[in-house]
Scaffold this active site. Structure first.
Site, PDB file in Angstrom:
ATOM      1  CB  SER A 139      -0.712   0.005   1.727  1.00 11.11           C
ATOM      2  OG  SER A 139      -1.330   1.763   1.468  1.00 11.11           O
ATOM      3  CE1 TYR A 152      -4.198  -1.768   4.987  1.00  5.90           C
ATOM      4  CE2 TYR A 152      -3.739  -0.286   4.364  1.00  5.90           C
ATOM      5  CZ  TYR A 152      -3.898  -1.884   4.016  1.00  5.90           C
ATOM      6  OH  TYR A 152      -4.233  -1.647   2.662  1.00  5.90           O
TER       7      TYR A 152
HETATM    8  N1  LIG Z   1      -8.495  -1.153  -0.977  1.00  7.08           N
HETATM    9  C1  LIG Z   1      -7.629  -0.195  -1.747  1.00  7.08           C
HETATM   10  O1  LIG Z   1      -7.791   1.235  -1.780  1.00  7.08           O
HETATM   11  C2  LIG Z   1      -6.251  -0.738  -1.142  1.00  7.08           C
HETATM   12  C3  LIG Z   1      -5.069   0.412  -1.133  1.00  7.08           C
HETATM   13  C4  LIG Z   1      -4.484  -0.402  -0.955  1.00  7.08           C
HETATM   14  C5  LIG Z   1      -3.308  -1.323  -0.661  1.00  7.08           C
HETATM   15  N2  LIG Z   1      -4.750  -2.162  -0.999  1.00  7.08           N
HETATM   16  C6  LIG Z   1      -3.818  -3.341  -0.573  1.00  7.08           C
HETATM   17  O2  LIG Z   1      -4.940  -4.896  -1.464  1.00  7.08           O
HETATM   18  C7  LIG Z   1      -5.295  -5.827  -0.863  1.00  7.08           C
HETATM   19  C8  LIG Z   1      -6.862  -6.469  -1.218  1.00  7.08           C
HETATM   20  O3  LIG Z   1      -7.598  -5.743  -0.611  1.00  7.08           O
HETATM   21  P1  LIG Z   1      -8.751  -4.849  -1.274  1.00  7.08           P
HETATM   22  O4  LIG Z   1      -8.991  -3.492  -0.666  1.00  7.08           O
HETATM   23  O5  LIG Z   1      -9.251  -5.932  -2.127  1.00  7.08           O
HETATM   24  O6  LIG Z   1     -10.131  -5.372   0.360  1.00  7.08           O
HETATM   25  P2  LIG Z   1     -11.471  -6.474   0.489  1.00  7.08           P
HETATM   26  O7  LIG Z   1     -12.059  -6.437  -1.571  1.00  7.08           O
HETATM   27  O8  LIG Z   1     -11.821  -6.416   1.490  1.00  7.08           O
HETATM   28  O9  LIG Z   1     -11.290  -7.938   0.609  1.00  7.08           O
HETATM   29  C9  LIG Z   1     -10.028  -8.562   1.459  1.00  7.08           C
HETATM   30  C10 LIG Z   1      -9.929  -9.817   0.965  1.00  7.08           C
HETATM   31  O10 LIG Z   1      -9.243 -10.636   2.333  1.00  7.08           O
HETATM   32  C11 LIG Z   1     -10.165 -11.974   2.967  1.00  7.08           C
HETATM   33  N3  LIG Z   1      -8.941 -11.925   4.408  1.00  7.08           N
HETATM   34  C12 LIG Z   1      -9.263 -10.715   4.965  1.00  7.08           C
HETATM   35  N4  LIG Z   1      -8.828 -11.514   6.282  1.00  7.08           N
HETATM   36  C13 LIG Z   1      -8.764 -12.089   6.422  1.00  7.08           C
HETATM   37  C14 LIG Z   1      -7.872 -13.335   6.767  1.00  7.08           C
HETATM   38  N5  LIG Z   1      -7.010 -13.120   7.661  1.00  7.08           N
HETATM   39  N6  LIG Z   1      -7.416 -14.955   6.300  1.00  7.08           N
HETATM   40  C15 LIG Z   1      -7.785 -15.054   5.035  1.00  7.08           C
HETATM   41  N7  LIG Z   1      -8.527 -14.068   4.714  1.00  7.08           N
HETATM   42  C16 LIG Z   1      -9.112 -12.516   4.920  1.00  7.08           C
HETATM   43  C17 LIG Z   1     -11.991 -11.195   2.503  1.00  7.08           C
HETATM   44  O11 LIG Z   1     -12.530 -12.524   2.998  1.00  7.08           O
HETATM   45  P3  LIG Z   1     -13.373 -12.796   4.418  1.00  7.08           P
HETATM   46  O12 LIG Z   1     -13.382 -11.418   4.795  1.00  7.08           O
HETATM   47  O13 LIG Z   1     -14.648 -13.312   3.830  1.00  7.08           O
HETATM   48  O14 LIG Z   1     -11.837 -13.319   5.355  1.00  7.08           O
HETATM   49  C18 LIG Z   1     -11.678 -10.694   1.361  1.00  7.08           C
HETATM   50  O15 LIG Z   1     -11.541 -11.457   0.492  1.00  7.08           O
HETATM   51  C19 LIG Z   1      -4.917  -5.512   0.664  1.00  7.08           C
HETATM   52  O16 LIG Z   1      -3.993  -6.735   1.343  1.00  7.08           O
HETATM   53  C20 LIG Z   1      -5.135  -4.357   0.844  1.00  7.08           C
HETATM   54  O17 LIG Z   1      -4.342  -3.551   2.060  1.00  7.08           O
HETATM   55  C21 LIG Z   1      -5.968  -1.998  -0.804  1.00  7.08           C
END
Ligand SMILES: NC(=O)c1ccc[n+]([C@@H]2O[C@H](COP(=O)([O-])OP(=O)(O)OC[C@H]3O[C@@H](n4cnc5c(N)ncnc54)[C@H](OP(=O)(O)O)[C@@H]3O)[C@@H](O)[C@H]2O)c1
Length: 231
Positions: A139, A152
């Protein structure tokens, strides 16, 4: 066919990346905690014809990580590990003065300890692959001082450093830390519920990840926006 383990693959970026790989013929081992959402995703992606194993569980569970690698072995090995599942530490995010230390511990456990644990489990198979790779989803909060993103961001900075050292230690495996940029996902909404500004769809940054897999640049830290720039 190459085999990828993708954590946090039921929705958001993990699902979008899994979908793109499935369309390219990859076999997949997918993880998330909520079984229903994970199975719905796996069912949709299996329509592309490849093997898709959905294993519900928490990445912080060592036994679950063993099961993920074992499922990949059954599919033929491990060519790619994507550590994408992530914890924020507080939802919504709060300033450091109010960050519950348990939340910080959880963010470190999910984002750093579990990511390394999964790689440790998969390394023997990654080394055997002709094109072994690890993607640590980072991130820009790892590198910038955004108010409320401190816990985070610290966990993502630690993840970046693990990825950097792993890349130095494992010359036969590509290790890429990737900052995907902002995306409109449940994680972002949980972090900043009052921010109603539209954010890019996760699918829009997937070509950046595919470029890494296609071109296999040196191990290191990359950002999706720069990977998406036209050369
Ligand atoms: N969205 C943004 O703006 C952004 C920006 C920079 C970086 N990121 C990074 O991108 C990545 C994906 O994020 P996203 O935004 O796509 O999030 P998201 O749509 O909320 O998806 C998160 C996924 O991780 C699973 N998960 C969460 N905790 C878990 C655990 N302890 N064990 C197994 N599975 C788990 C969730 O399912 P369950 O809840 O059912 O477990 C879900 O499938 C992350 O690493 C995040 O830090 C996101």
């Amino acid at each position: 066919m190459p085999v990828a383990i993708i954590t946090g693959a039921s929705k958001g970026l993990g699902r979008a990346l899994a979908s793109a790989l499935a369309q390219r013929g990859w076999d997949l081992v997918l993880d998330a905690r909520t079984p229903e959402a994970l199975h719905t995703t796996a069912e949709a992606l299996s329509a592309y014809g490849g093997g898709v194993q959905a294993l519900p569980g928490d990445v912080t569970d060592a036994g679950h990580r063993v099961a993920l690698v074992s499922a990949a072995w059954d599919l033929g090995g491990v060519d790619l590990v994507v550590s994408n599942a992530s914890a924020l530490g507080a939802e919504p995010l709060v300033r450091l003065e109010a960050l519950p230390l348990e939340g910080l511990r959880r963010a470190l456990e999910v984002n750093v300890v579990a990511a390394l644990g999964l790689v440790q489990e998969a390394l023997p198979l990654l080394r055997e692959s002709a094109a072994g790779a690890v993607i640590a989803v980072s991130s820009d909060a790892a590198a910038e001082a955004y108010e409320t993103w401190g816990g985070y961001g610290a966990s993502k900075a630690a993840l970046d450093q693990l990825a950097a050292v792993l890349g130095a230690e494992e010359p036969g495996v590509r290790v890429w830390a990737v900052d995907p940029g902002d995306m409109g996902t449940d994680l972002y909404a949980a972090a900043v519920p009052d921010d109603g500004d539209p954010r890019p769809e996760p699918a829009s940054v997937v070509p950046a990840f595919l470029r890494l897999l296609d071109e296999r640049p040196a191990s290191g830290r990359y950002s999706a926006p720069s990977l998406l720039e036209v050369r």
